[in-house]
Design an enzyme around this catalytic site. Structure first.
Site, mmCIF file in Angstrom:
data_model
loop_
_atom_site.group_PDB
_atom_site.id
_atom_site.type_symbol
_atom_site.label_atom_id
_atom_site.label_comp_id
_atom_site.label_asym_id
_atom_site.label_seq_id
_atom_site.Cartn_x
_atom_site.Cartn_y
_atom_site.Cartn_z
ATOM 1 N N CYS A 133 -0.741 -16.823 -36.661
ATOM 2 C CA CYS A 133 -0.353 -15.827 -37.663
ATOM 3 C C CYS A 133 -1.508 -15.424 -38.593
ATOM 4 O O CYS A 133 -1.702 -14.240 -38.881
ATOM 5 C CB CYS A 133 0.824 -16.344 -38.487
ATOM 6 S SG CYS A 133 0.769 -18.116 -38.808
ATOM 7 N N HIS A 246 1.939 -14.544 -45.480
ATOM 8 C CA HIS A 246 0.671 -15.200 -45.793
ATOM 9 C C HIS A 246 -0.222 -14.191 -46.526
ATOM 10 O O HIS A 246 -0.234 -13.004 -46.187
ATOM 11 C CB HIS A 246 -0.077 -15.602 -44.525
ATOM 12 C CG HIS A 246 0.591 -16.661 -43.698
ATOM 13 N ND1 HIS A 246 1.632 -17.436 -44.136
ATOM 14 C CD2 HIS A 246 0.307 -17.068 -42.427
ATOM 15 C CE1 HIS A 246 1.966 -18.282 -43.166
ATOM 16 N NE2 HIS A 246 1.196 -18.076 -42.132
HETATM 17 O O1 L14 Z 1 0.921 -20.652 -34.632
HETATM 18 O O2 L14 Z 1 2.481 -22.720 -40.837
HETATM 19 O O3 L14 Z 1 -0.476 -22.264 -34.410
HETATM 20 O O4 L14 Z 1 2.838 -24.772 -40.244
HETATM 21 C C1 L14 Z 1 1.224 -23.681 -36.380
HETATM 22 C C2 L14 Z 1 1.397 -24.124 -37.834
HETATM 23 C C3 L14 Z 1 1.864 -21.386 -37.002
HETATM 24 C C4 L14 Z 1 2.034 -21.799 -38.446
HETATM 25 C C5 L14 Z 1 0.423 -21.704 -35.023
HETATM 26 C C6 L14 Z 1 2.563 -23.605 -39.972
HETATM 27 C C7 L14 Z 1 0.819 -22.237 -36.377
HETATM 28 C C8 L14 Z 1 2.384 -23.230 -38.522
#
Ligand code: L14
Ligand code: 25A
Length: 340
Positions: A133, A246
């Site tokens: 993301c 975010h």
């Molecule tokens: O897509 O915010 O690799 O804890 C894994 C951690 C997505 C966000 C990914 C988080 C992330 C996630």
């Protein structure tokens, strides 16, 4: 001619991202012939709605993908590693939102506004990876600048919402906030520390080099998507007590000079981007306004006065939509339209 329609599966359908994937398929009117919702045994039997019809969730299994054309996965890395190859073996193409396949050299890693042509490589393994993301929103904003004047180095700090971690983290922030405001005891289960009224410089696991895995995803995925092993990227990723969207403070050093006004002009025509930048009116991108939309908002555009060719920006997007579900459905749309 009637439009071609597809048998679609959503794996991890009961999660924060999976739920949004279902909404995106509906909102964008994806050419669906049938849908199948998959999750762990915990959710089997639970009913979810698709276009007014109730559909029972089934347990994700190796043989779940017979007769399915496209599966969109967001059930975490473990299930993706295990089940995406089973789906591919049955001729189903997987768009995977986990980190499991992103750095596999045979698997395309795609942001439709940046490198849609990479989708053609789905034929290698039957899998297309959706980037992280934080990487998606950063590159949607930076790609037009990268194309016009080159980027040598990116320094980014993120302010990441709890929804990225899933439904349990959303509950944890809400519960801790309520408890603390009522002088009650609270639990800390999802994160290693209290997240309410706090900032944690820790997303995903710590690696040998002292960075977190989330920080290294931003480095490695940027190089893969831009197809440029030389671009310098360094990141600090921080969890903040925000539910959705975010935010990122980004500093770039460009190859050629570009003024802040030129960046504003360039980004005002960029696909998927909205510039919100009028300090006199206190106008800049905000997490609460980005939530529920599919745009990457850019503001606070200004020249870095400490170096000859530097720009600072503030970039905000809904991490569950453009950062995950929308991007995955956009990939599926291009796949369906141009390749199937
Ligand atoms: O897509 O915010 O690799 O804890 C894994 C951690 C997505 C966000 C990914 C988080 C992330 C996630
Ligand atoms: O495994 P990872 O990589 O560490 O991922 C951790 C979590 O991060 C989210 C996702 O949470 C994942 O579980 N996530 C992963 N990748 C993400 C990404 N790229 C991401 N978030 C954003 N961007 P989630 O809650 O949003 O979604 C989880 C979904 O995955 C299904 N699932 C989990 N394990 C599965 C599986 N499906 C098939 N096989 C498996 N082995 C999960 O279904 C959900 O759809 P579910 O049935 O397990 O969850 C239904 C409800 O139950 C809660 N719950 C989750 N785990 C437990 C649980 N309840 C009790 N015990 C548990 N251990 C969920 O909150 C959900 O409400």
């Amino acid at each position: 001619m009637t439009e071609k329609k597809f048998n679609v599966a959503v794996a991890g359908a009961t999660g924060a991202v999976g739920n949004q994937m279902i909404t995106c398929l509906e909102e964008r009117n994806f050419p669906v012939k049938s849908v199948k919702f998959l999750a762990s045994h915990r959710s089997a039997g639970l009913k979810l709605k698709f276009r007014e019809k109730e559909i029972a969730v089934e347990e994700l299994k190796e043989d779940s993908f017979k007769g399915i054309d496209i599966a969109i996965f967001s059930a975490g890395g473990g299930p993706s590693k295990q089940f995406a190859p089973c789906a591919a073996k049955d001729g189903c193409i997987v768009v995977d939102n986990s980190s499991a396949w992103r750095m596999d050299p045979e698997v395309p890693l795609v942001i439709p506004e940046v490198n849609p042509a990479a989708i053609k490589d789905y034929t290698n393994k039957g899998i297309i990876a959706n980037p992280n993301c934080s990487t998606i929103q950063m590159l949607v904003a930076l790609y037009p600048i990268y194309q016009k004047c080159g980027i040598k180095r990116i320094v980014v700090s993120t302010y990441q919402a709890v929804s990225g971690t899933g439904l349990k983290a959303i509950e944890e922030l809400a519960n801790q906030t309520k408890a603390i405001l009522n002088f009650q005891d609270y639990e800390t289960k999802v994160y290693p520390h209290q997240i309410a009224f706090n900032c944690l410089p820790h997303i995903d696991i710590f690696l040998e080099n002292g960075y977190t895995k989330e920080e290294m995803k931003m480095v490695l995925e940027t190089r893969k998507i831009f197809g440029n092993e030389d671009i310098g990227v360094t990141a600090t990723t921080v969890r903040v007590p925000v539910f959705y969207s975010h935010s990122e403070a980004i500093n770039i050093e460009t190859e050629e000079h570009i003024s802040a006004d030129q960046v504003k002009e360039l980004l005002s025509h960029a696909p998927g981007v909205k510039v919100l930048d009028d300090p006199a009116k206190n106008l800049y991108p905000l997490a609460v306004n980005a939530a529920g939309t599919d745009f990457t908002y850019v503001g606070r555009i200004r020249e870095d006065e400490s170096i000859p060719n530097g720009i600072n920006l503030w970039v905000v997007a809904d991490n569950i939509r453009k950062g995950a579900a929308t991007n995955a459905v956009q990939i599926a749309e291009i796949l369906a339209k141009n390749y199937l």
